[in-house]
Design a protein around this motif. Structure first.
Motif, mmCIF file in Angstrom:
data_model
loop_
_atom_site.group_PDB
_atom_site.id
_atom_site.type_symbol
_atom_site.label_atom_id
_atom_site.label_comp_id
_atom_site.label_asym_id
_atom_site.label_seq_id
_atom_site.Cartn_x
_atom_site.Cartn_y
_atom_site.Cartn_z
ATOM 1 N N LEU A 188 0.820 -1.213 0.000
ATOM 2 C CA LEU A 188 0.000 0.000 0.000
ATOM 3 C C LEU A 188 0.855 1.264 0.000
ATOM 4 C CD1 LEU A 188 -2.852 -0.883 2.552
ATOM 5 C CD2 LEU A 188 -2.982 -0.922 0.052
ATOM 6 N N GLY A 189 2.090 1.153 0.493
ATOM 7 C CA GLY A 189 3.007 2.286 0.496
ATOM 8 C C GLY A 189 2.683 3.361 1.520
ATOM 9 N N LYS A 190 1.879 3.025 2.524
ATOM 10 C CA LYS A 190 1.459 4.022 3.522
ATOM 11 C C LYS A 190 2.458 4.184 4.662
ATOM 12 C CE LYS A 190 -2.698 4.421 4.983
ATOM 13 N NZ LYS A 190 -4.044 4.162 5.574
ATOM 14 N N TRP A 191 3.259 3.123 4.913
ATOM 15 C CA TRP A 191 4.114 3.142 6.096
ATOM 16 C C TRP A 191 5.508 2.666 5.728
ATOM 17 C CZ3 TRP A 191 -0.075 -0.353 5.713
ATOM 18 C CH2 TRP A 191 -1.289 0.145 6.170
ATOM 19 N N GLN A 192 6.501 3.152 6.455
ATOM 20 C CA GLN A 192 7.847 2.625 6.259
ATOM 21 C C GLN A 192 7.881 1.146 6.651
ATOM 22 O OE1 GLN A 192 10.909 4.622 8.535
ATOM 23 N NE2 GLN A 192 12.576 3.443 7.583
ATOM 24 N N TYR A 193 7.201 0.847 7.775
ATOM 25 C CA TYR A 193 7.076 -0.538 8.235
ATOM 26 C C TYR A 193 5.599 -0.791 8.526
ATOM 27 C CZ TYR A 193 12.080 0.104 9.161
ATOM 28 O OH TYR A 193 13.421 0.379 9.049
ATOM 29 N N PRO A 194 4.976 -1.761 7.881
ATOM 30 C CA PRO A 194 3.556 -2.005 8.136
ATOM 31 C C PRO A 194 3.279 -2.593 9.519
ATOM 32 C CG PRO A 194 4.442 -3.668 6.648
ATOM 33 C CD PRO A 194 5.501 -2.620 6.813
ATOM 34 N N LEU A 195 4.272 -3.257 10.122
ATOM 35 C CA LEU A 195 4.089 -3.965 11.391
ATOM 36 C C LEU A 195 4.904 -3.321 12.503
ATOM 37 C CD1 LEU A 195 3.188 -6.527 13.048
ATOM 38 C CD2 LEU A 195 5.241 -7.656 12.141
ATOM 39 N N ASP A 196 4.285 -3.186 13.681
ATOM 40 C CA ASP A 196 4.992 -2.733 14.879
ATOM 41 C C ASP A 196 4.815 -3.799 15.950
ATOM 42 O OD1 ASP A 196 5.907 -1.507 17.235
ATOM 43 O OD2 ASP A 196 5.344 0.493 16.525
ATOM 44 N N MET A 197 5.922 -4.416 16.350
ATOM 45 C CA MET A 197 5.879 -5.452 17.384
ATOM 46 C C MET A 197 6.567 -5.006 18.674
ATOM 47 S SD MET A 197 6.158 -9.074 15.352
ATOM 48 C CE MET A 197 5.313 -9.920 16.684
ATOM 49 N N GLY A 198 6.704 -3.698 18.849
ATOM 50 C CA GLY A 198 7.253 -3.187 20.108
ATOM 51 C C GLY A 198 8.687 -3.570 20.347
ATOM 52 N N THR A 199 9.507 -3.571 19.292
ATOM 53 C CA THR A 199 10.886 -4.045 19.419
ATOM 54 C C THR A 199 11.797 -3.075 20.166
ATOM 55 O OG1 THR A 199 11.247 -3.248 17.149
ATOM 56 C CG2 THR A 199 10.836 -5.607 17.441
ATOM 57 N N ALA A 200 11.280 -1.931 20.577
ATOM 58 C CA ALA A 200 12.055 -1.045 21.460
ATOM 59 C C ALA A 200 11.879 -1.450 22.915
ATOM 60 C CB ALA A 200 11.618 0.408 21.274
ATOM 61 N N GLY A 201 10.984 -2.377 23.174
ATOM 62 C CA GLY A 201 10.706 -2.792 24.540
ATOM 63 C C GLY A 201 11.893 -3.499 25.183
ATOM 64 N N ALA A 202 11.876 -3.554 26.499
ATOM 65 C CA ALA A 202 12.959 -4.192 27.249
ATOM 66 C C ALA A 202 12.352 -4.932 28.434
ATOM 67 C CB ALA A 202 13.968 -3.142 27.711
ATOM 68 N N GLY A 203 13.220 -5.451 29.289
ATOM 69 C CA GLY A 203 12.753 -6.097 30.512
ATOM 70 C C GLY A 203 11.805 -7.246 30.241
ATOM 71 N N GLU A 204 10.765 -7.349 31.043
ATOM 72 C CA GLU A 204 9.849 -8.481 30.970
ATOM 73 C C GLU A 204 9.021 -8.495 29.683
ATOM 74 O OE1 GLU A 204 7.994 -12.033 32.276
ATOM 75 O OE2 GLU A 204 9.894 -11.034 32.698
ATOM 76 N N TRP A 205 8.950 -7.356 28.976
ATOM 77 C CA TRP A 205 8.240 -7.366 27.705
ATOM 78 C C TRP A 205 8.834 -8.398 26.744
ATOM 79 C CZ3 TRP A 205 4.205 -6.805 24.866
ATOM 80 C CH2 TRP A 205 4.316 -6.730 23.474
ATOM 81 N N LEU A 206 10.134 -8.595 26.793
ATOM 82 C CA LEU A 206 10.778 -9.491 25.831
ATOM 83 C C LEU A 206 10.293 -10.938 25.973
ATOM 84 C CD1 LEU A 206 14.346 -7.911 25.941
ATOM 85 C CD2 LEU A 206 12.542 -7.507 24.253
ATOM 86 N N PRO A 207 10.318 -11.543 27.164
ATOM 87 C CA PRO A 207 9.731 -12.882 27.281
ATOM 88 C C PRO A 207 8.209 -12.873 27.216
ATOM 89 C CG PRO A 207 10.605 -12.177 29.398
ATOM 90 C CD PRO A 207 11.052 -11.164 28.394
ATOM 91 N N TYR A 208 7.585 -11.856 27.793
ATOM 92 C CA TYR A 208 6.118 -11.807 27.771
ATOM 93 C C TYR A 208 5.601 -11.696 26.342
ATOM 94 C CZ TYR A 208 1.316 -10.258 28.332
ATOM 95 O OH TYR A 208 -0.052 -10.155 28.226
ATOM 96 N N GLY A 209 6.216 -10.818 25.563
ATOM 97 C CA GLY A 209 5.726 -10.546 24.220
ATOM 98 C C GLY A 209 6.135 -11.564 23.183
ATOM 99 N N TYR A 210 7.362 -12.093 23.303
ATOM 100 C CA TYR A 210 7.902 -12.884 22.204
ATOM 101 C C TYR A 210 8.010 -14.381 22.464
ATOM 102 C CZ TYR A 210 9.161 -8.112 20.866
ATOM 103 O OH TYR A 210 9.120 -6.776 20.571
ATOM 104 N N SER A 211 8.047 -14.815 23.732
ATOM 105 C CA SER A 211 8.094 -16.267 23.945
ATOM 106 C C SER A 211 6.810 -16.961 23.489
ATOM 107 C CB SER A 211 8.425 -16.612 25.402
ATOM 108 O OG SER A 211 7.395 -16.241 26.288
ATOM 109 N N PRO A 212 5.627 -16.309 23.510
ATOM 110 C CA PRO A 212 4.455 -16.977 22.937
ATOM 111 C C PRO A 212 4.612 -17.285 21.446
ATOM 112 C CG PRO A 212 3.756 -15.214 24.395
ATOM 113 C CD PRO A 212 5.235 -15.063 24.216
ATOM 114 N N LEU A 213 5.353 -16.443 20.725
ATOM 115 C CA LEU A 213 5.603 -16.708 19.309
ATOM 116 C C LEU A 213 6.508 -17.926 19.155
ATOM 117 C CD1 LEU A 213 6.236 -13.002 18.216
ATOM 118 C CD2 LEU A 213 4.081 -14.276 18.134
ATOM 119 N N LEU A 214 7.520 -18.013 20.014
ATOM 120 C CA LEU A 214 8.386 -19.187 20.068
ATOM 121 C C LEU A 214 7.558 -20.438 20.358
ATOM 122 C CD1 LEU A 214 11.155 -20.717 20.591
ATOM 123 C CD2 LEU A 214 11.016 -19.802 22.926
ATOM 124 N N GLN A 215 6.644 -20.337 21.310
ATOM 125 C CA GLN A 215 5.811 -21.479 21.690
ATOM 126 C C GLN A 215 4.851 -21.867 20.575
ATOM 127 O OE1 GLN A 215 4.432 -19.487 25.146
ATOM 128 N NE2 GLN A 215 6.103 -20.231 26.447
#
Length: 431
Positions: A188-215
């Motif tokens: 669509l060309g509307k965004w530099q990145y169409p997806l935002d997965m909070g990759t600036a996050g730190a601390g507990e966000w990293l296992p909380y947010g991304y280990s479910p994807l691993l699982q």
């Protein structure tokens, strides 16, 4: 992530220090509360969160005024940043209060260190969301008033323009559909990145947010059969596949290696078309977007959608000299109207259907009811082991290295080696 949820998650990672410091204090050294029989103290991390603290104080005031109160409950609130340090110091001195709040995934660590005693409540918690009840070795050590749930947010108008169907709880996106959706949204060309997965996050966000994807890929943070090793779970073929897929989202230009600090606001400012976030962002997004907002489940990457389970919960310390009164207060606090009051103040998912029925947004047919359904259907507890704080730290490091472009297998092998060494050095975290 919004500011409040960032604060909520931040304390968990600080608890990694507990793994070492609890041992230094000596297991069971906290069992010496000095409280009198007519007043017991309750500690909370909510000093910097006035809305939740006010709701908690309201429950305490109501209990203290009730004819059946077995003791007067006194609330002592700490800034979240210093909360765990305060607990460790009090434990070392044998001066823990009777009641403490604990971030759910850290409960087994505190139970292993004999900070907590198993709960004996008159309240029926069998109908609670499973993720609001913390267990270790078959016993319940903490119970919470609420949870949160991960989800995908999008604009219906964007999905329609890209020719992408909205995922539903009964028919989530598959990995292939997700790839197709991102490709079409990017086109669509509307965004530099169409997806935002909070990759600036730190601390507990990293296992909380991304280990479910691993699982969802079929890997995990640790082997849950005994919790004695991460080998094969965190560095096996499925885990490596997850890591390569996750980094591939960056390589394909679908998401930023490091997102903006406020992913929700960036989404609302139309800097992204698809946001990986959770229930804490829903009300703000709905206010801004109205009927154009679409709330979708997370992606099925092979083993069904997965989301993290458990938030802040309450427990009774092993040294409490009036545990009967502490248990009585916790039982009282679990009344539906009390759970509803806290959930309303925090914008979280109430722990029971009875409480949800008191809140229009979470009642049957309510705008936020879907998050309760996500929690019931997709939530996976972070590994219920005393090793969790250390595992979370190592996994967080691995995520950041993978995003930075390091070799996935090398990074995951390193994390497994550190985790297994920690478990072994603590005698397998057995009593």
């Amino acid at each position: 992530m919004n500011k409040r949820f960032t604060r909520v998650l931040a304390t968990s990672i600080a608890a990694a220090a507990l793994v070492g410091s609890l041992g230094a204090c000596g297991k069971g050294s906290a069992s010496a509360s000095t409280e009198g029989s007519n007043e017991i103290t309750m500690w909370t991390h909510n000093a910097g969160n006035p809305d939740e603290l006010k709701a908690i104080q309201g429950i305490v005031d109501s209990y203290n005024k009730s004819s059946g109160a077995k003791a007067n409950i006194k609330v002592q609130a700490f800034p979240q940043e210093s909360y765990n340090d305060s607990v460790v110091s009090a434990a070392a001195a044998g001066k823990l209060p009777c009641i403490v709040d604990i971030d759910g995934p850290n409960v087994p660590n505190w139970a292993w260190a004999q900070y907590l005693t198993p709960l004996k409540l008159s309240a029926d918690i069998s109908k609670n969301l499973p993720s609001t009840v913390a267990k270790w070795e078959g016993q319940t050590y903490a119970v919470g008033y609420y949870d949160v749930a991960l989800a995908m947010l999008a604009r219906a108008s964007d999905l329609k323009a890209a020719g992408v169907r909205a995922a539903t709880i009964d028919k989530p996106w598959t990995k292939e559909e997700f790839q197709d959706a991102l490709t079409k949204l990017k086109a669509l060309g509307k965004w530099q990145y169409p997806l935002d997965m909070g990759t600036a996050g730190a601390g507990e966000w990293l296992p909380y947010g991304y280990s479910p994807l691993l699982q969802s890929f079929g890997g995990d943070l640790v082997n849950r059969d005994g919790f004695q090793s991460a080998d094969g779970a965190l560095n096996g073929d499925k885990a490596v596949e997850w890591a390569n897929w996750f980094r591939g989202l960056v390589d394909q230009g679908f998401m930023a290696k490091k997102s903006g600090k406020d992913s929700t606001q960036d989404f609302l400012n139309n800097k992204s078309g698809l946001l990986y976030t959770g229930s804490w962002a829903a009300d703000k997004a709905r206010t801004a977007l109205g009927k154009d907002l679409v709330v979708m489940p997370t992606v099925d990457l092979g083993n069904g959608p997965k989301i993290g389970g458990a938030s802040w919960q309450w427990g009774v310390t092993s040294g409490c000299k009036n545990a009967d009164a502490a248990m009585d207060y916790l039982s009282y606090s679990l009344k539906p109207e009390n759970l509803a009051a806290v959930a309303k103040a925090t914008g979280t998912i109430p722990a029971t259907d009875e409480a949800a029925a008191l809140l229009p947004a979470f009642a049957e047919g309510g705008a936020n009811r879907v998050f309760m359904e996500f929690s019931r259907k997709f939530a996976v507890m972070r590994p219920e082991t005393p090793a969790y704080p250390f595992i979370a730290t190592e996994y967080g490091k691995a995520v950041q290295d993978i995003l930075a472009g390091a070799d996935s297998k090398t990074v995951l092998d390193k994390a497994v080696k550190a985790i297994d060494a920690n478990i072994k050095s603590n005698g397998g975290y057995k009593r």
